[in-house]
Design an enzyme around this catalytic site. Sequence first.
Site, PDB file in Angstrom:
ATOM      1  N   GLY A  91       0.771  -1.299   0.167  1.00 15.50           N
ATOM      2  CA  GLY A  91      -0.041   0.108   0.024  1.00 15.50           C
ATOM      3  C   GLY A  91       0.999   1.252   0.012  1.00 15.50           C
ATOM      4  CG  ASP A  92       0.791   3.603   2.425  1.00 15.04           C
ATOM      5  OD1 ASP A  92      -0.387   4.137   2.430  1.00 15.04           O
ATOM      6  OD2 ASP A  92       1.151   2.934   3.343  1.00 15.04           O
ATOM      7  CG  HIS A  99      -6.909   7.556  -2.621  1.00 11.75           C
ATOM      8  ND1 HIS A  99      -7.705   6.628  -1.936  1.00 11.75           N
ATOM      9  CD2 HIS A  99      -7.527   8.332  -3.543  1.00 11.75           C
ATOM     10  CE1 HIS A  99      -8.873   6.800  -2.449  1.00 11.75           C
ATOM     11  NE2 HIS A  99      -8.811   7.808  -3.586  1.00 11.75           N
ATOM     12  CE  LYS A 129       5.573   9.263  -2.235  1.00  9.59           C
ATOM     13  NZ  LYS A 129       5.572   9.365  -0.903  1.00  9.59           N
ATOM     14  CB  SER A 174       6.351  15.705  -9.043  1.00 15.30           C
ATOM     15  OG  SER A 174       5.175  16.409  -9.659  1.00 15.30           O
TER      16      SER A 174
END
Length: 432
Positions: free
Chosen positions: A12-13, A41, A333, A417
Site C-alpha cells: 500500500g501507499d 489517498h 516516487k 512528482s
Amino acid sequence: MTNVVVVGSQWGDEGKGKIVDWLSERADVVVRFQGGHNAGHTLVIDGISYKLSLLPSGVVRPGKMAVIGNGVVVDPHALIAEIAKLAAQGVTVTPDNLRIADNATLILSLHRELDGMREDAATNSGTKIGTTRRGIGPAYEDKVGRRAIRVMDLADPEGLAEKVARILPHHNALRRGFGAPEVEHSTIMEELLSVADKVLPFRETVWLMLDKERRRGARILFEGAQGSLLDIDHGTYPFVTSSNTVAGQAAAGSGMGPGSLGYILGITKAYTTRVGEGPFPTELTDEVGQFLGEKGHEFGTVTGRKRRCGWFDAALVRQSVATNGITGIALTKLDVLDGLDELKICVGYKLDGVEIDHLPAAQAAQARVEPIYVTLEGWKESTVGARKWADLPAQAIKYVRQVEELIGAPVALLSTSPERDDTILVTDPFED
C-alpha cells in the site's frame, strides 16, 4: 479501448491516488471493489488537496460516476462525513455521481469497538497486527459469518430489527470476554435509522448497472485500495488486511466478470514502505531509511502513522506481478531517490543459508530471510517534474530498466512528482 484495474503491488501507499486521478479523467466510471475507509489517498487537483478514504477518486471530477461495489465494507457515518468534507471544498456528491451497491456490508459502531479492544489486548500480549481500528476486519467477519447488515437493510426497519437481534448475541458474547458492557438493541437501531435517509438515495444494483455500462462501451476504472502484499490470502499473513486486494477481487467485489477487467496496472513505488507490523526484509533503520521517509513524506493519509522505509524489493513485486496478472506498472516516487550515492534492489533471499527467489508464506520463515541485493550507481541530478525520458539522468533510466527486468513487467507510466502532469507515459492502459 479496454477497462483498467489499478492495484498496489507492495504494502500500500504506492501513490495510487495520483495515478487513479490521472486515469479517472478519461474513465466514465470509477469503481471501488474492496476494503473500507481504512486506506486513504490524496488527490491534488489545481493545487487543491482532496483526502479520500472511502469514496472512489472519480467523485471529485465532474461528469464521472463513482461506484462503491459489494466488496467494500461501508461505515455510513464515515461516508456522510466524507461527503460533507468534500462539500466544504466545493465538490457536490449526489446520486448523479455516486452509487453504492445495495448488497455492500455496513460497518457498525460495535465493529469499531471490537477492533479497538482486540488491538489493545494484542498490544499487551505482543501479537498486535496494527489495524486502523476502524472496524474493517470485524465487519468482514460478520459478512462471512452470514450475519452482516447491508445497505439494502436500511430500507426495511422491521427486517433490520430482526437482523440487529441476530448480530447482537455474537458481539455481546465477545464483549463480555473483553469485560466490556453489552450493546443494547435500541442503540444499534438508532445508529442505523439515523443515517438511513442519507445513505439509501445512493443505493444501486451495481452488478446490473456496470453490465449496462460495459454494454454501452463505457470506460471503467477499478480502483484498488491498500496493496497486494496485504491480501488476506497472498499477503504476509497474519499481518494483512481482511479482504482480497489482488486484481481478481475487482470482479468479485463489483459483480463484473473477470473477462471484463482488461489491463491490470500495478502501482509500484521506486523503493518500499510499510505501515504497521509485519515482515519487511529490505527495511532500513539507518540514515538512508530516514532520508527516504523524510524526502518521501512517508506518513499515512488516514492515521498519520510514520511508514517504515527500505530498498526496492523486486522479489516481492515479482510475486505481485504473478498473483495479479499485472500487465504493466506505474513506477512512482522515482524523484525521492535523487541524490543517493548508490541504490540497492533486492533480487531474492537467503533462508537458513539457502538462496530462494521468493518470500516464503510461513511467518517464522519470513522473519528469518536475509535480502540478496544488487547495487546500482545513484544519480545527483533532479528527476522532479520530468515528463519525457530525455529529462531523466542516464543512471535513473538504468534503474528503471533494471526494475522492469527483475519484476518481469514493463513500466507503463513513470511518476516524477505528486503533480498529476509530471508523468511519463509509455503505454496508455486504456488503449492497450
